[in-house]
Design a protein around this motif. Structure first.
Motif, PDB file in Angstrom:
ATOM      1  N   ALA A  80       1.413 -28.894 -52.083  1.00 16.38           N
ATOM      2  CA  ALA A  80       2.736 -28.836 -51.491  1.00 16.38           C
ATOM      3  C   ALA A  80       3.351 -30.343 -51.558  1.00 16.38           C
ATOM      4  O   ALA A  80       4.640 -30.347 -51.427  1.00 16.38           O
ATOM      5  N   HIS A  81       2.639 -31.325 -51.654  1.00 14.76           N
ATOM      6  CA  HIS A  81       3.165 -32.526 -51.645  1.00 14.76           C
ATOM      7  C   HIS A  81       3.820 -33.055 -52.970  1.00 14.76           C
ATOM      8  O   HIS A  81       4.232 -34.096 -53.231  1.00 14.76           O
ATOM      9  N   THR A  82       4.109 -32.008 -53.734  1.00 21.33           N
ATOM     10  CA  THR A  82       4.921 -31.918 -55.053  1.00 21.33           C
ATOM     11  C   THR A  82       6.411 -32.232 -54.503  1.00 21.33           C
ATOM     12  O   THR A  82       7.188 -32.439 -55.366  1.00 21.33           O
ATOM     13  N   LEU A  83       6.596 -31.466 -53.284  1.00 18.79           N
ATOM     14  CA  LEU A  83       7.977 -31.874 -52.715  1.00 18.79           C
ATOM     15  C   LEU A  83       7.958 -32.885 -51.548  1.00 18.79           C
ATOM     16  O   LEU A  83       7.005 -32.926 -50.906  1.00 18.79           O
ATOM     17  N   GLY A  84       8.883 -33.366 -51.328  1.00 19.87           N
ATOM     18  CA  GLY A  84       9.177 -34.327 -50.071  1.00 19.87           C
ATOM     19  C   GLY A  84       8.742 -35.689 -50.230  1.00 19.87           C
ATOM     20  O   GLY A  84       8.703 -36.240 -51.306  1.00 19.87           O
ATOM     21  N   ILE A  85       9.057 -36.396 -49.232  1.00 20.85           N
ATOM     22  CA  ILE A  85       8.903 -37.860 -48.964  1.00 20.85           C
ATOM     23  C   ILE A  85       7.808 -38.389 -47.925  1.00 20.85           C
ATOM     24  O   ILE A  85       7.293 -37.693 -47.106  1.00 20.85           O
ATOM     25  N   ALA A  86       7.615 -39.755 -47.985  1.00 23.93           N
ATOM     26  CA  ALA A  86       6.650 -40.412 -46.957  1.00 23.93           C
ATOM     27  C   ALA A  86       7.322 -41.570 -46.487  1.00 23.93           C
ATOM     28  O   ALA A  86       7.905 -42.393 -47.339  1.00 23.93           O
ATOM     29  N   HIS A  87       7.506 -41.627 -45.109  1.00 24.59           N
ATOM     30  CA  HIS A  87       8.050 -42.976 -44.793  1.00 24.59           C
ATOM     31  C   HIS A  87       7.019 -44.147 -45.100  1.00 24.59           C
ATOM     32  O   HIS A  87       5.763 -43.835 -45.085  1.00 24.59           O
ATOM     33  N   CYS A  88       7.318 -45.356 -45.311  1.00 25.12           N
ATOM     34  CA  CYS A  88       6.718 -46.535 -45.619  1.00 25.12           C
ATOM     35  C   CYS A  88       5.594 -46.750 -44.584  1.00 25.12           C
ATOM     36  O   CYS A  88       4.477 -47.136 -45.021  1.00 25.12           O
ATOM     37  N   PRO A  89       5.755 -46.698 -43.345  1.00 25.65           N
ATOM     38  CA  PRO A  89       4.664 -47.004 -42.353  1.00 25.65           C
ATOM     39  C   PRO A  89       3.381 -46.036 -42.520  1.00 25.65           C
ATOM     40  O   PRO A  89       2.260 -46.502 -42.205  1.00 25.65           O
ATOM     41  N   SER A  90       3.570 -44.711 -43.307  1.00 24.30           N
ATOM     42  CA  SER A  90       2.574 -43.949 -43.427  1.00 24.30           C
ATOM     43  C   SER A  90       1.479 -44.200 -44.681  1.00 24.30           C
ATOM     44  O   SER A  90       0.475 -43.899 -44.584  1.00 24.30           O
ATOM     45  N   PHE A  91       2.016 -45.331 -45.256  1.00 24.06           N
ATOM     46  CA  PHE A  91       0.899 -45.643 -46.589  1.00 24.06           C
ATOM     47  C   PHE A  91       0.980 -47.186 -46.737  1.00 24.06           C
ATOM     48  O   PHE A  91       0.375 -47.603 -47.573  1.00 24.06           O
ATOM     49  N   SER A  92       2.086 -48.127 -46.168  1.00 23.32           N
ATOM     50  CA  SER A  92       2.235 -49.545 -46.234  1.00 23.32           C
ATOM     51  C   SER A  92       0.932 -50.164 -45.980  1.00 23.32           C
ATOM     52  O   SER A  92       0.568 -51.421 -46.730  1.00 23.32           O
ATOM     53  N   LYS A  93      -0.152 -49.477 -45.130  1.00 19.17           N
ATOM     54  CA  LYS A  93      -1.433 -50.473 -45.000  1.00 19.17           C
ATOM     55  C   LYS A  93      -2.043 -50.476 -46.348  1.00 19.17           C
ATOM     56  O   LYS A  93      -2.881 -51.410 -46.496  1.00 19.17           O
ATOM     57  N   ARG A  94      -1.968 -49.485 -47.297  1.00 21.14           N
ATOM     58  CA  ARG A  94      -2.596 -49.416 -48.444  1.00 21.14           C
ATOM     59  C   ARG A  94      -1.992 -50.556 -49.297  1.00 21.14           C
ATOM     60  O   ARG A  94      -2.906 -51.286 -50.304  1.00 21.14           O
ATOM     61  N   LEU A  95      -0.991 -51.095 -49.111  1.00 18.13           N
ATOM     62  CA  LEU A  95      -0.112 -51.983 -49.829  1.00 18.13           C
ATOM     63  C   LEU A  95      -0.433 -53.741 -49.420  1.00 18.13           C
ATOM     64  O   LEU A  95      -0.561 -54.510 -50.127  1.00 18.13           O
ATOM     65  N   TYR A  96      -0.596 -53.685 -48.049  1.00 19.00           N
ATOM     66  CA  TYR A  96      -0.842 -55.148 -47.545  1.00 19.00           C
ATOM     67  C   TYR A  96      -2.201 -55.355 -46.535  1.00 19.00           C
ATOM     68  O   TYR A  96      -2.256 -56.559 -46.385  1.00 19.00           O
ATOM     69  N   ASN A  97      -2.698 -54.459 -46.063  1.00 21.46           N
ATOM     70  CA  ASN A  97      -4.057 -54.702 -45.150  1.00 21.46           C
ATOM     71  C   ASN A  97      -4.848 -53.392 -45.185  1.00 21.46           C
ATOM     72  O   ASN A  97      -5.168 -53.011 -44.118  1.00 21.46           O
ATOM     73  N   TYR A  98      -5.324 -53.316 -46.381  1.00 13.85           N
ATOM     74  CA  TYR A  98      -6.147 -52.061 -46.652  1.00 13.85           C
ATOM     75  C   TYR A  98      -7.553 -52.066 -45.853  1.00 13.85           C
ATOM     76  O   TYR A  98      -7.818 -51.110 -44.969  1.00 13.85           O
ATOM     77  N   THR A  99      -8.097 -53.307 -45.900  1.00 11.31           N
ATOM     78  CA  THR A  99      -9.461 -53.187 -45.131  1.00 11.31           C
ATOM     79  C   THR A  99      -9.287 -53.928 -43.765  1.00 11.31           C
ATOM     80  O   THR A  99     -10.279 -54.349 -43.253  1.00 11.31           O
TER      81      THR A  99
END
Length: 326
Positions: free
Chosen positions: A191-210
């Motif tokens: 179902a995630h073929t539709l829709g969006i996510a806000h940056c805070p829901s995945f930004s940790k993967r970009l800047y502070n993963y561990t």
């Protein structure tokens, strides 16, 4: 919340499975044939107008159905409001859920045609089906006969909605509570073929993963670089499509994105880390047609639509969906 092998989830699973089996017998296709003939066309026609005015609404209504069904079952409890901030709508996972007004508008039209006959829960299920179909996805039949619940608790939304950073083991357990299988989980993730996510829901993967200021190494490097240009550390308002390939079309682009390490959420990327869910992602990535995904998704949606339903004399049919419960 740690759920692996938890006694709570095992107990809830047993209760939910038993309740689902009992209630499922009372759900059926064309439940309103006599009591409100034409209601599904009425809902569909109203939605067609709304979708034409707002191309982002289908994703919102599909997500609304998911978030409703995972808390107290598919009983429209997500529509209930609280003056004290204690309803499901007030939980953080529901802070970006939308589509409430559309459901309420449609409910008003249905009430004008058939007063106190059609539940809000059934309207939500129909709307999700039509959202998929209007986005070029499958058209499947929806079982109806649900009744509405009158309890909505913030803490239950926090407890039962699957986390966006869960691995396959965690996600499978959350889905099992709703009497849904691992296959249902990986198919419904589509179902995630539709829709969006806000940056805070995945930004940790970009800047502070561990926690060491690093980036998730499983992210495609070029994709991560593009994300970082939009989702800077201080940016909390911007959004990105969950499926960067075809964000407004219901297709297998989501699985292709996951397969190519371009999944936004940790829970989506995690599908590749399990042999069974990873095999399904690969199958969909390589599929020459949408037939298998469409057929699987229809089955999974019907299965989810049976979760914890109230039928018969259990629950209520109310004139409006969005009432205050305190």
């Amino acid at each position: 919340m740690a759920v692996a092998a938890s006694q709570l989830f095992k107990w809830v699973l047993l209760v939910a499975a038993s309740a689902s089996l009992l209630a499922r017998a009372d759900l059926r296709y064309d439940f309103y044939n006599t009591s409100c003939p034409g209601v599904e066309k009425l809902v569909r026609d109203e939605l067609a107008l709304k979708f034409a005015a707002d191309v982002t609404l289908p994703a919102g209504l599909l997500r609304l159905h998911f978030h409703d069904c995972f808390v107290r079952g598919c009983d429209a409890s997500i529509m209930l409001k609280s003056h004290n901030g204690t309803a499901e709508q007030d939980a953080d996972p529901n802070s970006t859920v939308r589509g409430y007004e559309a459901i309420e508008d449609i409910k008003a039209k249905v009430e004008a045609a058939c007063p106190l006959v059609v539940s809000c829960a059934d309207i939500i299920a129909m709307a999700a089906r039509d959202a998929v179909n209007f986005s070029q996805g499958p058209l499947y039949q929806v079982e109806t006969g649900r009744r509405d619940g009158n309890v909505s608790l913030k803490e239950e939304a926090l407890q039962f909605l699957p986390p966006s950073d869960g691995n396959v083991t965690v996600l499978t357990e959350y889905f099992a509570v709703q009497n849904l299988t691992m296959k249902d989980m990986v198919v419904l993730s589509g179902a995630h073929t539709l829709g969006i996510a806000h940056c805070p829901s995945f930004s940790k993967r970009l800047y502070n993963y561990t926690g060491a200021g690093d980036q998730d190494p499983s992210l495609d490097a070029a994709y991560a670089k593009n994300l970082a240009t939009v989702c800077t550390p201080e940016n909390v308002a911007s959004v990105q499509p969950l499926d960067p390939m075809s964000p407004k079309t219901f297709d297998q682009g989501y699985y292709q994105s996951v397969y190519n390490h371009q999944a936004l959420l940790v829970s989506d990327a995690a599908l590749l880390n399990d042999s069974l869910t990873g095999a399904y992602v690969q199958l969909m990535n390589n599929a020459s047609s949408l037939d298998t995904f469409f057929a699987d998704f229809a089955v999974a949606m019907i299965n989810m639509g049976r979760a914890g339903v109230r039928t018969g004399t259990d629950g209520e049919i109310r004139a409006t969906c969005a009432i205050y419960v305190d």
